[in-house]
Design an enzyme around this catalytic site. Structure first.
Site, PDB file in Angstrom:
ATOM      1  N   ASN A  89       9.226   9.602  -1.695  1.00 35.90           N
ATOM      2  CA  ASN A  89       8.428   8.678  -1.523  1.00 35.90           C
ATOM      3  C   ASN A  89       7.312   8.816  -0.229  1.00 35.90           C
ATOM      4  O   ASN A  89       6.527   8.521  -0.879  1.00 35.90           O
ATOM      5  CB  ASN A  89       9.583   7.609  -0.210  1.00 35.90           C
ATOM      6  CG  ASN A  89       8.812   6.631   0.021  1.00 35.90           C
ATOM      7  OD1 ASN A  89       7.973   5.730  -0.548  1.00 35.90           O
ATOM      8  ND2 ASN A  89       8.542   7.109   0.940  1.00 35.90           N
ATOM      9  N   TYR A 160      -5.290  11.297  -6.119  1.00 36.26           N
ATOM     10  CA  TYR A 160      -4.393  10.846  -5.796  1.00 36.26           C
ATOM     11  C   TYR A 160      -3.512  10.622  -6.946  1.00 36.26           C
ATOM     12  O   TYR A 160      -2.487  10.162  -7.005  1.00 36.26           O
ATOM     13  CB  TYR A 160      -4.426   9.169  -4.926  1.00 36.26           C
ATOM     14  CG  TYR A 160      -3.090   8.323  -4.969  1.00 36.26           C
ATOM     15  CD1 TYR A 160      -2.183   8.745  -3.857  1.00 36.26           C
ATOM     16  CD2 TYR A 160      -2.893   7.186  -5.434  1.00 36.26           C
ATOM     17  CE1 TYR A 160      -1.097   7.866  -4.295  1.00 36.26           C
ATOM     18  CE2 TYR A 160      -2.338   6.711  -5.064  1.00 36.26           C
ATOM     19  CZ  TYR A 160      -1.066   6.721  -4.157  1.00 36.26           C
ATOM     20  OH  TYR A 160      -0.254   5.778  -4.345  1.00 36.26           O
ATOM     21  N   ALA A 162      -4.033  11.702  -9.863  1.00 35.43           N
ATOM     22  CA  ALA A 162      -3.376  13.374 -10.267  1.00 35.43           C
ATOM     23  C   ALA A 162      -2.321  13.463 -10.187  1.00 35.43           C
ATOM     24  O   ALA A 162      -0.952  13.319 -10.969  1.00 35.43           O
ATOM     25  CB  ALA A 162      -4.738  14.007 -10.222  1.00 35.43           C
ATOM     26  N   ILE A 193       1.194  -2.653  -1.800  1.00 33.93           N
ATOM     27  CA  ILE A 193       1.904  -3.423  -0.494  1.00 33.93           C
ATOM     28  C   ILE A 193       1.339  -3.221   0.682  1.00 33.93           C
ATOM     29  O   ILE A 193       0.644  -2.058   0.805  1.00 33.93           O
ATOM     30  CB  ILE A 193       3.495  -2.889  -1.165  1.00 33.93           C
ATOM     31  CG1 ILE A 193       4.196  -2.197  -2.475  1.00 33.93           C
ATOM     32  CG2 ILE A 193       4.155  -3.163  -0.293  1.00 33.93           C
ATOM     33  CD1 ILE A 193       4.483  -3.541  -3.376  1.00 33.93           C
TER      34      ILE A 193
HETATM   35  N1  LIG Z   1       1.758   1.187  -0.303  1.00 33.91           N
HETATM   36  C1  LIG Z   1       0.771   1.536  -1.329  1.00 33.91           C
HETATM   37  O1  LIG Z   1      -0.231  -0.130  -1.346  1.00 33.91           O
HETATM   38  C2  LIG Z   1       1.518   2.321  -2.345  1.00 33.91           C
HETATM   39  C3  LIG Z   1       1.410   0.922  -3.746  1.00 33.91           C
HETATM   40  C4  LIG Z   1       2.040   2.317  -4.490  1.00 33.91           C
HETATM   41  C5  LIG Z   1       2.591   3.635  -4.100  1.00 33.91           C
HETATM   42  N2  LIG Z   1       2.295   3.559  -3.165  1.00 33.91           N
HETATM   43  C6  LIG Z   1       3.672   4.849  -2.936  1.00 33.91           C
HETATM   44  O2  LIG Z   1       4.228   4.597  -1.435  1.00 33.91           O
HETATM   45  C7  LIG Z   1       4.866   5.701  -0.870  1.00 33.91           C
HETATM   46  C8  LIG Z   1       5.196   5.369   0.151  1.00 33.91           C
HETATM   47  O3  LIG Z   1       3.654   4.730   0.853  1.00 33.91           O
HETATM   48  P1  LIG Z   1       3.281   3.825   2.302  1.00 33.91           P
HETATM   49  O4  LIG Z   1       2.239   2.126   1.989  1.00 33.91           O
HETATM   50  O5  LIG Z   1       4.833   3.657   2.309  1.00 33.91           O
HETATM   51  O6  LIG Z   1       2.488   4.382   3.000  1.00 33.91           O
HETATM   52  P2  LIG Z   1       2.544   5.175   4.709  1.00 33.91           P
HETATM   53  O7  LIG Z   1       1.469   5.900   4.595  1.00 33.91           O
HETATM   54  O8  LIG Z   1       3.420   4.045   5.719  1.00 33.91           O
HETATM   55  O9  LIG Z   1       4.047   5.774   4.299  1.00 33.91           O
HETATM   56  C9  LIG Z   1       4.172   7.504   4.392  1.00 33.91           C
HETATM   57  C10 LIG Z   1       4.916   8.533   4.932  1.00 33.91           C
HETATM   58  O10 LIG Z   1       4.794   9.892   4.453  1.00 33.91           O
HETATM   59  C11 LIG Z   1       4.517  10.455   5.144  1.00 33.91           C
HETATM   60  N3  LIG Z   1       4.264  12.164   4.823  1.00 33.91           N
HETATM   61  C12 LIG Z   1       2.958  12.484   4.490  1.00 33.91           C
HETATM   62  N4  LIG Z   1       2.642  13.611   4.296  1.00 33.91           N
HETATM   63  C13 LIG Z   1       3.849  13.832   4.646  1.00 33.91           C
HETATM   64  C14 LIG Z   1       4.398  15.358   4.233  1.00 33.91           C
HETATM   65  N5  LIG Z   1       3.639  16.662   3.977  1.00 33.91           N
HETATM   66  N6  LIG Z   1       5.263  15.620   4.699  1.00 33.91           N
HETATM   67  C15 LIG Z   1       6.779  14.225   4.733  1.00 33.91           C
HETATM   68  N7  LIG Z   1       6.310  13.014   4.700  1.00 33.91           N
HETATM   69  C16 LIG Z   1       4.769  12.883   4.807  1.00 33.91           C
HETATM   70  C17 LIG Z   1       3.641  10.001   5.987  1.00 33.91           C
HETATM   71  O11 LIG Z   1       4.252  10.396   8.050  1.00 33.91           O
HETATM   72  C18 LIG Z   1       4.343   8.376   6.161  1.00 33.91           C
HETATM   73  O12 LIG Z   1       5.432   8.424   7.395  1.00 33.91           O
HETATM   74  C19 LIG Z   1       4.200   6.727  -1.410  1.00 33.91           C
HETATM   75  O13 LIG Z   1       3.954   7.626  -2.303  1.00 33.91           O
HETATM   76  C20 LIG Z   1       2.672   6.352  -1.699  1.00 33.91           C
HETATM   77  O14 LIG Z   1       2.024   7.028  -2.572  1.00 33.91           O
HETATM   78  C21 LIG Z   1       2.211   2.458  -1.859  1.00 33.91           C
END
Ligand SMILES: NC(=O)c1ccc[n+]([C@@H]2O[C@H](COP(=O)([O-])OP(=O)(O)OC[C@H]3O[C@@H](n4cnc5c(N)ncnc54)[C@H](O)[C@@H]3O)[C@@H](O)[C@H]2O)c1
Length: 253
Positions: A89, A160, A162, A193
């Site tokens: 995630n 992102y 890619a 989200i």
């Molecule tokens: N929020 C959205 O709209 C959305 C939409 C599509 C996909 N996503 C995907 O869902 C996932 C979660 O996103 P989110 O919205 O909860 O974002 P977020 O920024 O709230 O959470 C991402 C988490 O990943 C951690 N992180 C970042 N780099 C890291 C690393 N190198 N090692 C370990 N942890 C690391 C961050 O500290 C953070 O806690 C992501 O992969 C994101 O791409 C989110």
């Protein structure tokens, strides 16, 4: 409690979607391995989740670092001697002042950083987990992709898109390669989200996304987490290589 005695590893556990996934897995009785670079938020989360009468191992690591992931694998073996569920995630989505960064402005360094976290991190954690899952003869991986992996997204940048397209390809390859070992690999594709990732940019982007979405709102982290819990549970025992959209109807393909 569908996941009692299971061990689940969630990366990016301290983020918006990661916290919801971790909590829902805990509600189902799963022990947890929680990874995130945000040590403070991770420790807070693990203290909260210990109240669920489960064992929680907090690993504040950068999942793009092969050495740290290798050490994490040893710590998981030491504590639990197995991992049943992996949720890849963790992710970053760098933005410019107006949303997506124009392709010409993406530096090679930034490109590499996004690929390292969003794709290489999933590669490393999957390889570490699959070794244990193959020994167990069962396991389940869910990769959190993005609509940017399947269609043009005006609000996210090329690195992102890619990285998430790469993760989708990796998921399908692993679903095919490890299915014979009793291991299922599936994908959840969230729409927009409400998390720190989307809250960190202009609110107007979320308002516009809601207007483009048939349900007329953006999603909540719990709605993504419910899809993940379904996919890792026995209720999805014949679901492998699937792509589950959680997007209010904003993309229908
Ligand atoms: N929020 C959205 O709209 C959305 C939409 C599509 C996909 N996503 C995907 O869902 C996932 C979660 O996103 P989110 O919205 O909860 O974002 P977020 O920024 O709230 O959470 C991402 C988490 O990943 C951690 N992180 C970042 N780099 C890291 C690393 N190198 N090692 C370990 N942890 C690391 C961050 O500290 C953070 O806690 C992501 O992969 C994101 O791409 C989110």
């Amino acid at each position: 409690m569908e996941l009692k005695h299971k061990v689940s590893w969630v990366t990016g556990a301290a983020g918006g979607i990661g916290q919801s996934i971790s909590e829902k897995l805990a509600q189902q009785g799963s022990h947890l391995v929680l990874s995130d670079i945000n040590k403070e938020a991770l420790n807070k989360l693990s203290e909260k989740l210990k109240t669920f009468d489960i064992d929680v191992l907090a690993l504040p690591i950068d999942i793009s670092d092969p050495q740290l992931v290798s050490e994490a694998k040893e710590k998981i073996k030491e504590r639990f001697n197995k991992v049943d569920i992996l949720v890849n995630n963790a992710g970053i989505s760098p933005k410019g002042p107006n949303g997506a960064i124009p392709f010409k402005d993406i530096t090679f360094e930034d490109w590499n950083r996004v690929i390292a976290i969003n794709l290489n991190g999933a590669f490393l954690c999957s390889q570490a987990s699959l070794e244990m899952m193959v020994e167990q003869g069962q396991g389940s991986i869910v990769n959190i992709c993005s609509q940017a992996s399947r269609t043009f997204s005006p609000v996210t940048s090329a690195h992102y898109a890619a990285s998430k397209a790469g993760l989708l390809g990796l998921s399908r390859k692993l679903a095919g390669e490890y299915g014979p070992n009793g291991i299922r690999v599936n994908v959840v594709v969230p729409g927009r989200i409400d998390t720190p990732m989307t809250q960190s940019v202009d609110k107007e982007l979320s308002r516009q996304a809601a207007l483009r979405t048939p349900l007329r709102r953006i999603g909540q982290p719990d709605e993504v987490a419910d899809a993940v819990v379904y996919l890792v549970s026995d209720r999805a025992s014949y679901v492998n290589g699937a792509v589950l959209d959680v997007n209010g109807g904003s993309l229908m393909i």
